[in-house]
Write a protein that holds these residues in place. Structure first.
Motif, PDB file in Angstrom:
ATOM      1  N   HIS A 131     -36.294  12.533  -1.075  1.00 19.87           N
ATOM      2  CA  HIS A 131     -37.633  12.803  -0.527  1.00 19.87           C
ATOM      3  C   HIS A 131     -37.624  12.986   0.991  1.00 19.87           C
ATOM      4  CE1 HIS A 131     -38.681  11.509  -4.559  1.00 19.87           C
ATOM      5  NE2 HIS A 131     -38.063  10.367  -4.325  1.00 19.87           N
ATOM      6  N   CYS A 160     -45.346  13.858  -2.299  1.00 15.82           N
ATOM      7  CA  CYS A 160     -44.832  12.674  -2.999  1.00 15.82           C
ATOM      8  C   CYS A 160     -45.839  11.539  -3.106  1.00 15.82           C
ATOM      9  CB  CYS A 160     -43.566  12.178  -2.304  1.00 15.82           C
ATOM     10  SG  CYS A 160     -42.218  13.384  -2.330  1.00 15.82           S
ATOM     11  N   LYS A 170     -42.126   1.091  -5.740  1.00 19.11           N
ATOM     12  CA  LYS A 170     -41.220   2.154  -5.305  1.00 19.11           C
ATOM     13  C   LYS A 170     -41.982   3.454  -5.109  1.00 19.11           C
ATOM     14  CE  LYS A 170     -36.963   4.604  -6.548  1.00 19.11           C
ATOM     15  NZ  LYS A 170     -35.874   4.755  -7.558  1.00 19.11           N
ATOM     16  N   ALA A 171     -42.869   3.778  -6.043  1.00 15.11           N
ATOM     17  CA  ALA A 171     -43.678   4.994  -5.925  1.00 15.11           C
ATOM     18  C   ALA A 171     -44.562   4.940  -4.687  1.00 15.11           C
ATOM     19  CB  ALA A 171     -44.527   5.188  -7.180  1.00 15.11           C
ATOM     20  N   ILE A 174     -42.348   5.438  -1.499  1.00 19.09           N
ATOM     21  CA  ILE A 174     -41.960   6.839  -1.313  1.00 19.09           C
ATOM     22  C   ILE A 174     -43.123   7.628  -0.715  1.00 19.09           C
ATOM     23  CG2 ILE A 174     -41.406   8.978  -2.546  1.00 19.09           C
ATOM     24  CD1 ILE A 174     -39.665   7.229  -4.435  1.00 19.09           C
ATOM     25  N   VAL A 200     -41.278   8.315 -10.825  1.00 18.43           N
ATOM     26  CA  VAL A 200     -40.549   7.351 -10.006  1.00 18.43           C
ATOM     27  C   VAL A 200     -40.368   6.043 -10.767  1.00 18.43           C
ATOM     28  CG1 VAL A 200     -40.549   6.036  -7.856  1.00 18.43           C
ATOM     29  CG2 VAL A 200     -41.489   8.368  -7.896  1.00 18.43           C
ATOM     30  N   TYR A 201     -39.145   5.575 -10.844  1.00 18.54           N
ATOM     31  CA  TYR A 201     -38.855   4.261 -11.437  1.00 18.54           C
ATOM     32  C   TYR A 201     -37.502   3.809 -10.892  1.00 18.54           C
ATOM     33  CZ  TYR A 201     -35.613   6.468 -14.803  1.00 18.54           C
ATOM     34  OH  TYR A 201     -34.573   7.149 -15.379  1.00 18.54           O
TER      35      TYR A 201
END
Length: 281
Positions: A131, A160, A170-171, A174, A200-201
């Motif tokens: 990203h 994103c 996490k998502a 980002i 996202v994971y």
């Protein structure tokens, strides 16, 4: 409470994007197979991979069915020409605005050239390995470079931002790396963008847990979302997410995934079909 149905959301169009095309033979094979199945509608390529030139020829054969993008790489050494930073260093330098702009520009221009040399045109869209395309300085250099080459009909950019209500840390992290700033700058400059990012994971889920997460994403994501995936048939033994890549391929190629799309009222389409915002003169 009853289970959510497609009627709760209405018809939505998503871009299903296989990242890391050309990383290795496994990623190439998996992506091409999923495009042919109609399960993947975009792929972003690591053009500084030694596999890119040969893989591009294969990708051209299915490019009518999927957008082909540039997966801007600033963090992984793939050849002796790669310009790469360790991710923590890149992040810190970019946020503090200490990142050498000339080095970033050289990397961006070289990768745009590599794509154009293989395809004869600019990519349909641009996103970033890890990203990075949304980071300060990187996003500015990227947009400048794109507009210098194609001001009238530029590629769309992947945003994103997580969907509304996304609780995954996490998502969220980002998205915090620069999603809003990239969206604002792209909009100001007239570049088309996607809406939000799902997929996202932690790359630590088994098949059924991943499929359950996919169903959650399908309910949460808005029209114009990008669903990011990383499929591979035979990832490298050194690949830290190799097991996840094989698992994702199995899910995306399966009937349960196709049924989940239908149930959620989501149609997988090319981004160029829905992100229409050419630069005004």
């Amino acid at each position: 409470m009853s289970a959510p149905t497609a009627a709760h959301h209405g018809a939505r169009r998503w871009v299903v994007c296989a990242d890391d095309f050309a990383l290795d033979r496994g990623a190439i094979e998996a992506t091409l197979a999923l495009i042919k199945l109609g399960r993947v509608t975009a792929t972003s390529a690591l053009v500084d991979s030694p596999n890119w030139k040969a893989a591009a020829a294969e990708l051209k054969g299915v490019s009518d069915s999927a957008d082909v993008g540039l997966h801007l790489n600033l963090t992984q050494v793939l050849t002796d020409r790669s310009v790469a930073w360790r991710m923590p260093s890149l992040l810190i330098q970019s946020v503090l605005r200490l990142l050498p702009r000339w080095r970033v520009r050289a990397a961006v221009e070289r990768q745009l050239d590599a794509f154009a040399d293989a395809f004869g045109r600019l990519p349909d869209f641009i996103d970033g390995h890890h990203h990075v395309h949304q980071l300060p300085i990187v996003r500015e250099v990227l947009i400048d470079s794109v507009l210098a080459r194609e001001p009238k009909s530029p590629p769309w950019l992947r945003i994103c931002s997580p969907p509304a209500g996304e609780s995954d840390r996490k998502a969220q992290l980002i998205g915090m790396l620069g999603a809003d700033a990239l969206l604002q700058q792209a909009t100001q400059e007239g570049l088309p963008t996607s809406r939000c990012l799902v997929g996202v994971y932690g790359f630590n889920l088994r098949r059924e847990a991943y499929l359950a997460r996919v169903r959650q994403w399908l309910q949460a994501g808005s029209d114009g979302a990008v669903f990011m995936c990383h499929p591979s048939t035979t990832p490298s033994a050194k690949d830290p997410i190799g097991a996840a890549r094989r698992m994702e391929l199995g899910v995306l190629a399966g009937v349960s995934y196709a049924d989940a799309l239908t149930y959620a009222g989501v149609t997988a389409v090319r981004g160029t079909q829905i992100f229409k915002a050419p630069r005004a003169k």
